[in-house]
Design an enzyme around this catalytic site. Structure first.
Site, PDB file in Angstrom:
ATOM      1  N   GLN A 204     -15.952  -3.763   0.984  1.00 35.30           N
ATOM      2  CA  GLN A 204     -16.301  -2.336   0.985  1.00 35.30           C
ATOM      3  C   GLN A 204     -17.736  -2.180   1.469  1.00 35.30           C
ATOM      4  O   GLN A 204     -18.620  -2.890   1.000  1.00 35.30           O
ATOM      5  CB  GLN A 204     -16.159  -1.753  -0.431  1.00 35.30           C
ATOM      6  CG  GLN A 204     -14.754  -1.815  -1.003  1.00 35.30           C
ATOM      7  CD  GLN A 204     -13.808  -0.801  -0.369  1.00 35.30           C
ATOM      8  OE1 GLN A 204     -14.228   0.117   0.343  1.00 35.30           O
ATOM      9  NE2 GLN A 204     -12.528  -0.978  -0.605  1.00 35.30           N
ATOM     10  N   TYR A 232      -3.006  -5.497  -0.151  1.00 42.02           N
ATOM     11  CA  TYR A 232      -4.135  -5.356   0.785  1.00 42.02           C
ATOM     12  C   TYR A 232      -5.420  -5.691   0.013  1.00 42.02           C
ATOM     13  O   TYR A 232      -6.345  -4.878  -0.080  1.00 42.02           O
ATOM     14  CB  TYR A 232      -4.200  -3.939   1.378  1.00 42.02           C
ATOM     15  CG  TYR A 232      -2.885  -3.405   1.872  1.00 42.02           C
ATOM     16  CD1 TYR A 232      -2.472  -3.623   3.174  1.00 42.02           C
ATOM     17  CD2 TYR A 232      -2.035  -2.693   1.017  1.00 42.02           C
ATOM     18  CE1 TYR A 232      -1.252  -3.133   3.625  1.00 42.02           C
ATOM     19  CE2 TYR A 232      -0.808  -2.208   1.453  1.00 42.02           C
ATOM     20  CZ  TYR A 232      -0.432  -2.433   2.759  1.00 42.02           C
ATOM     21  OH  TYR A 232       0.772  -1.943   3.199  1.00 42.02           O
ATOM     22  N   ASP A 297      -4.496  -0.668  -1.444  1.00 45.58           N
ATOM     23  CA  ASP A 297      -5.719  -0.255  -0.745  1.00 45.58           C
ATOM     24  C   ASP A 297      -5.556  -0.585   0.742  1.00 45.58           C
ATOM     25  O   ASP A 297      -6.212  -1.473   1.279  1.00 45.58           O
ATOM     26  CB  ASP A 297      -6.914  -1.012  -1.360  1.00 45.58           C
ATOM     27  CG  ASP A 297      -8.250  -0.562  -0.797  1.00 45.58           C
ATOM     28  OD1 ASP A 297      -8.270   0.380   0.012  1.00 45.58           O
ATOM     29  OD2 ASP A 297      -9.270  -1.167  -1.166  1.00 45.58           O
ATOM     30  N   CYS A 324      -8.636   5.104   2.467  1.00 48.37           N
ATOM     31  CA  CYS A 324      -9.802   5.513   3.263  1.00 48.37           C
ATOM     32  C   CYS A 324      -9.415   6.549   4.310  1.00 48.37           C
ATOM     33  O   CYS A 324     -10.211   6.871   5.176  1.00 48.37           O
ATOM     34  CB  CYS A 324     -10.479   4.303   3.896  1.00 48.37           C
ATOM     35  SG  CYS A 324      -9.351   3.272   4.833  1.00 48.37           S
TER      36      CYS A 324
HETATM   37  C1  LIG Z   1      -9.267  -1.214   3.049  1.00 44.80           C
HETATM   38  S1  LIG Z   1      -9.196  -2.973   3.005  1.00 44.80           S
HETATM   39  C2  LIG Z   1      -9.079  -3.240   1.269  1.00 44.80           C
HETATM   40  C3  LIG Z   1      -9.563  -4.559   0.743  1.00 44.80           C
HETATM   41  C4  LIG Z   1      -9.825  -4.678  -0.756  1.00 44.80           C
HETATM   42  N1  LIG Z   1      -8.852  -4.027  -1.577  1.00 44.80           N
HETATM   43  C5  LIG Z   1     -11.224  -4.251  -1.115  1.00 44.80           C
HETATM   44  O1  LIG Z   1     -11.411  -3.276  -1.854  1.00 44.80           O
HETATM   45  O2  LIG Z   1     -12.180  -4.931  -0.677  1.00 44.80           O
HETATM   46  C6  LIG Z   1      -7.611  -3.251   3.654  1.00 44.80           C
HETATM   47  C7  LIG Z   1      -7.200  -4.700   3.748  1.00 44.80           C
HETATM   48  O3  LIG Z   1      -5.842  -4.746   4.195  1.00 44.80           O
HETATM   49  C8  LIG Z   1      -5.660  -5.916   4.978  1.00 44.80           C
HETATM   50  N2  LIG Z   1      -4.441  -5.620   5.774  1.00 44.80           N
HETATM   51  C9  LIG Z   1      -4.282  -4.727   6.767  1.00 44.80           C
HETATM   52  N3  LIG Z   1      -2.980  -4.646   7.123  1.00 44.80           N
HETATM   53  C10 LIG Z   1      -2.295  -5.517   6.325  1.00 44.80           C
HETATM   54  C11 LIG Z   1      -0.924  -5.860   6.179  1.00 44.80           C
HETATM   55  N4  LIG Z   1       0.000  -5.296   6.944  1.00 44.80           N
HETATM   56  N5  LIG Z   1      -0.589  -6.758   5.239  1.00 44.80           N
HETATM   57  C12 LIG Z   1      -1.531  -7.341   4.465  1.00 44.80           C
HETATM   58  N6  LIG Z   1      -2.849  -7.039   4.542  1.00 44.80           N
HETATM   59  C13 LIG Z   1      -3.219  -6.142   5.453  1.00 44.80           C
HETATM   60  C14 LIG Z   1      -6.958  -6.101   5.725  1.00 44.80           C
HETATM   61  O4  LIG Z   1      -7.157  -7.464   6.049  1.00 44.80           O
HETATM   62  C15 LIG Z   1      -7.990  -5.574   4.679  1.00 44.80           C
HETATM   63  O5  LIG Z   1      -8.511  -6.644   3.938  1.00 44.80           O
END
Ligand SMILES: C[S@@+](CC[C@H](N)C(=O)[O-])C[C@H]1O[C@@H](n2cnc3c(N)ncnc32)[C@H](O)[C@@H]1O
Length: 366
Positions: A204, A232, A297, A324
């Site tokens: 974040q 995620y 998330d 977000c």
């Molecule tokens: C908004 S970030 C949230 C990360 C964590 N929850 C945080 O608060 O630090 C979204 C995350 O989703 C992962 N991501 C995006 N698409 C994905 C998918 N289809 N399956 C698994 N992870 C995914 C990205 O690598 C990223 O780390």
């Protein structure tokens, strides 16, 4: 051409109407009378720029950044911060209403310092210049101080030795460590938890408000749950932050760098009830049973239809949706609302001076 601006769109642009078409005017505020030049004309909409402000809004403030007109990073520096917060609160309400078809109460927005909050920057290099891309182009605007960045990052801009076209600088949330172009990692913290963070991993970006966001997640977990999914999960930050409130957590993220850091973060925090899977959520979501708490998330794109279908099938007691993008959030809530009640919506201004807004939504099984 002289027009009156009626309201802001979701990207912080002024809206007026010309010949029954919607017209978007950058850098114009509701109530203002402005002279505009049309820059793009399509059958459904018009885009225009302000040539001069005839009657300014009382909410207009002097722009404090020399790059503002060129750089597309910020979009609301000409609006008072107080009004920016209200704009975001209203935007979340409006989108829930129009896209989500939901008439739910939205809590007051949580906000923090408006400047020097970002703990990460990506600069670009071209023809010997290092900086941001100018709005909508690949032309570099050299930057020596960006108001959004942690001061320790600004202090290190002069130390950039760029051998690649993209330069990432990150700082720990207490500004004691800086990471530049290396394969190594820094340790950053949220509350009493510590996290390894590599250059390519997700974290974040707001050094002030992430704790507030995660504390809202904690507050929503008002009883002991047995099995929790952290979808995620990035570097495992939320799962580890709330691990004492549940019997077990499984985190999923598709980034190898994130999951590598997440596994190191288990040891760093002595957390023994969490494990991580490196895969796409949509590849694994149909394998879970007996889950009673799900934290999601996702990136701005929100949830895919398979994930929504299986979330409904898993039927957890509670879902905590951290988002977000209030537009994709509203779309997803419209579907989840068939089986889950929306208990609480709280916008969090994680990205001051830009049009972006984070929200956290608590849903409970009907
Ligand atoms: C908004 S970030 C949230 C990360 C964590 N929850 C945080 O608060 O630090 C979204 C995350 O989703 C992962 N991501 C995006 N698409 C994905 C998918 N289809 N399956 C698994 N992870 C995914 C990205 O690598 C990223 O780390």
């Amino acid at each position: 051409m002289r027009v009156k601006i009626e309201k802001l769109d979701n990207f912080g642009r002024g809206i007026t109407y010309l010949n029954n078409r919607i017209c978007f005017v950058e850098n114009a505020l509701p109530g203002e009378i402005v002279d505009i030049d049309i820059i793009k004309e399509k059958s459904k909409y018009i885009e225009a720029k302000v040539v001069s402000i005839i009657e300014p809004s009382k909410d207009r403030i002097k722009v404090d950044c020399p790059y503002y007109d060129l750089c597309g990073g910020c979009s609301l520096r000409h609006l008072s911060y107080e009004k920016e917060n209200l704009f975001k609160e209203e935007k979340v309400k409006d989108l829930l209403n129009h896209i989500g078809k939901l008439n739910v109460k939205v809590n007051s927005i949580i906000s923090g310092p408006e400047n020097n909050y970002r703990n990460k920057v990506t600069f670009h290099k071209s023809k010997g210049k290092i900086g941001y891309f100018a709005k909508g182009t690949k032309n570099i605007i050299p930057i020596d101080n960006c108001l959004l960045l942690d001061k320790v990052i600004n202090n290190n801009i002069k130390n950039i030795k760029a051998d690649s076209n993209e330069i990432v600088i990150r700082s720990s949330n207490d500004s004691s460590e800086v990471l530049m172009n290396g394969n190594n990692s820094i340790i950053t913290s949220i509350g009493d938890k510590k996290y390894y963070l590599s250059i390519d991993s997700f974290f974040q970006v707001n050094k002030y408000l992430t704790k507030e966001l995660y504390d809202l997640v904690r507050k929503s977990i008002n009883k002991k749950y047995s099995n929790c999914l952290d979808l995620y999960c990035g570097t495992g930050t939320i799962g580890i932050y709330i691990s004492d409130l549940v019997d077990s957590v499984i985190g999923i993220d598709y980034s190898e760098s994130n999951i590598k850091d997440a596994n190191r973060n288990i040891e760093l925090n002595n957390t023994n009830n969490i494990s991580f899977i490196c895969d796409k959520v949509e590849n694994k979501i149909d394998t879970f049973k007996d889950v009673n708490l799900v934290i999601i998330d996702p990136p701005r794109a929100g949830l895919d239809s398979k994930t929504i279908k299986y979330l409904i099938e898993i039927n957890p007691e509670k879902i905590i949706y951290v988002s977000c993008d209030p537009a994709t959030l509203s779309r997803d809530l419209n579907e989840l609302n068939t089986n889950f009640d929306i208990l609480e919506v709280t916008p969090v201004n994680m990205f001051p001076r830009t049009y972006h807004c984070e929200s956290i939504v608590v849903l409970e099984r009907k």
